[in-house]
Design a protein around this motif. Structure first.
Motif, PDB file in Angstrom:
ATOM      1  N   ILE A 122     -14.944  -8.539  -0.682  1.00 26.18           N
ATOM      2  CA  ILE A 122     -13.671  -8.139  -0.083  1.00 26.18           C
ATOM      3  C   ILE A 122     -12.489  -8.778  -0.794  1.00 26.18           C
ATOM      4  O   ILE A 122     -11.412  -8.225  -0.806  1.00 26.18           O
ATOM      5  CB  ILE A 122     -13.648  -8.540   1.411  1.00 26.18           C
ATOM      6  N   GLU A 123     -12.683  -9.909  -1.441  1.00 28.43           N
ATOM      7  CA  GLU A 123     -11.578 -10.685  -1.993  1.00 28.43           C
ATOM      8  C   GLU A 123     -10.569  -9.869  -2.781  1.00 28.43           C
ATOM      9  O   GLU A 123      -9.386 -10.057  -2.636  1.00 28.43           O
ATOM     10  CB  GLU A 123     -12.113 -11.813  -2.874  1.00 28.43           C
ATOM     11  N   ASN A 124     -11.013  -8.967  -3.620  1.00 32.57           N
ATOM     12  CA  ASN A 124     -10.091  -8.253  -4.495  1.00 32.57           C
ATOM     13  C   ASN A 124     -10.133  -6.747  -4.300  1.00 32.57           C
ATOM     14  O   ASN A 124      -9.935  -5.995  -5.231  1.00 32.57           O
ATOM     15  CB  ASN A 124     -10.366  -8.614  -5.957  1.00 32.57           C
ATOM     16  N   LYS A 125     -10.408  -6.311  -3.089  1.00 32.82           N
ATOM     17  CA  LYS A 125     -10.363  -4.883  -2.828  1.00 32.82           C
ATOM     18  C   LYS A 125      -8.916  -4.483  -2.630  1.00 32.82           C
ATOM     19  O   LYS A 125      -8.082  -5.263  -2.229  1.00 32.82           O
ATOM     20  CB  LYS A 125     -11.185  -4.537  -1.595  1.00 32.82           C
ATOM     21  N   GLY A 126      -8.649  -3.275  -2.902  1.00 35.44           N
ATOM     22  CA  GLY A 126      -7.302  -2.761  -2.738  1.00 35.44           C
ATOM     23  C   GLY A 126      -7.011  -1.789  -3.851  1.00 35.44           C
ATOM     24  O   GLY A 126      -7.544  -1.916  -4.948  1.00 35.44           O
ATOM     25  N   TYR A 136      -1.231 -10.226  -5.429  1.00 35.98           N
ATOM     26  CA  TYR A 136      -2.362 -10.004  -4.532  1.00 35.98           C
ATOM     27  C   TYR A 136      -2.701  -8.525  -4.503  1.00 35.98           C
ATOM     28  O   TYR A 136      -1.870  -7.669  -4.807  1.00 35.98           O
ATOM     29  CB  TYR A 136      -2.067 -10.533  -3.127  1.00 35.98           C
ATOM     30  N   HIS A 191      -3.595  -5.129  -2.555  1.00 34.26           N
ATOM     31  CA  HIS A 191      -2.996  -4.554  -1.352  1.00 34.26           C
ATOM     32  C   HIS A 191      -3.709  -3.247  -1.036  1.00 34.26           C
ATOM     33  O   HIS A 191      -3.978  -2.451  -1.935  1.00 34.26           O
ATOM     34  CB  HIS A 191      -1.517  -4.309  -1.650  1.00 34.26           C
ATOM     35  N   GLU A 192      -4.016  -3.066   0.227  1.00 33.54           N
ATOM     36  CA  GLU A 192      -4.713  -1.847   0.629  1.00 33.54           C
ATOM     37  C   GLU A 192      -4.240  -1.430   2.016  1.00 33.54           C
ATOM     38  O   GLU A 192      -4.249  -2.234   2.951  1.00 33.54           O
ATOM     39  CB  GLU A 192      -6.220  -2.100   0.647  1.00 33.54           C
ATOM     40  N   GLU A 193      -3.807  -0.196   2.137  1.00 33.83           N
ATOM     41  CA  GLU A 193      -3.430   0.386   3.423  1.00 33.83           C
ATOM     42  C   GLU A 193      -2.523  -0.534   4.239  1.00 33.83           C
ATOM     43  O   GLU A 193      -2.839  -0.933   5.348  1.00 33.83           O
ATOM     44  CB  GLU A 193      -4.675   0.753   4.222  1.00 33.83           C
ATOM     45  N   LYS A 207      -1.761  -3.664   4.039  1.00 33.54           N
ATOM     46  CA  LYS A 207      -2.150  -5.042   4.334  1.00 33.54           C
ATOM     47  C   LYS A 207      -2.622  -5.736   3.069  1.00 33.54           C
ATOM     48  O   LYS A 207      -3.097  -5.108   2.127  1.00 33.54           O
ATOM     49  CB  LYS A 207      -3.236  -5.093   5.408  1.00 33.54           C
ATOM     50  N   SER A 265      -5.149  -7.571   0.948  1.00 31.99           N
ATOM     51  CA  SER A 265      -6.594  -7.433   0.933  1.00 31.99           C
ATOM     52  C   SER A 265      -7.185  -8.514   0.036  1.00 31.99           C
ATOM     53  O   SER A 265      -7.442  -8.289  -1.132  1.00 31.99           O
ATOM     54  CB  SER A 265      -6.973  -6.045   0.419  1.00 31.99           C
ATOM     55  N   GLY A 266      -7.333  -9.693   0.573  1.00 28.45           N
ATOM     56  CA  GLY A 266      -7.962 -10.748  -0.200  1.00 28.45           C
ATOM     57  C   GLY A 266      -7.060 -11.923  -0.472  1.00 28.45           C
ATOM     58  O   GLY A 266      -6.288 -12.352   0.357  1.00 28.45           O
TER      59      GLY A 266
END
Length: 134
Positions: free
Chosen positions: A22-26, A81, A83-85, A87, A89-90
């Protein structure tokens, strides 16, 4: 009791694997620049090109991070960082331009890496823009 221990170890392993993933999803990266000599930041740019986001993610994954508690003499020059949807993300990565102005240093949590000139240039150009190092 033994069953609980095994269950705890299995669940802990699953959670650790998931948290690392999950750390670098986005699907985009937000890059922020430090304002003057303060410890405040403003958004500099948003990177949403799939190829560039994947390049940064891959570069970070391949870095040889050292476990270290780092105390720099000033706040990071930039931070970024994934970023996804709407927020974060990580993790938030802090980026310093090295004293030689030819390399960059990155820190997140208690991890540190100093990149060579080639990798510094590549990552800097994706995140910030034209590299002015030698």
């Amino acid at each position: 009791m033994k069953d609980w221990l095994i269950l705890t170890l299995v669940l802990g392993s699953i959670l650790t694997a998931c948290s690392n993933d999950i750390e670098n999803k986005g699907n985009e990266i937000i890059v922020q620049e430090r304002i003057g000599e303060t410890d405040q930041y403003i958004d500099l740019r948003k990177i949403d090109t799939v190829d560039q986001v994947d390049q940064v993610r891959d570069e970070i994954k391949d870095m040889k991070w050292e476990n270290a508690v780092v105390s720099m003499n000033q706040p990071a020059d930039f931070r970024f960082y994934f970023h996804e949807e709407s927020k974060v993300s990580g993790l938030t990565y802090e980026l310093w331009i090295g004293p030689s102005l030819e390399t960059i240093e990155l820190v997140y949590e208690n991890k540190y890496v100093q990149l060579n000139e080639e990798k510094s240039s590549k990552l800097f150009e994706i995140l910030i823009g034209e590299w002015s190092g030698s």
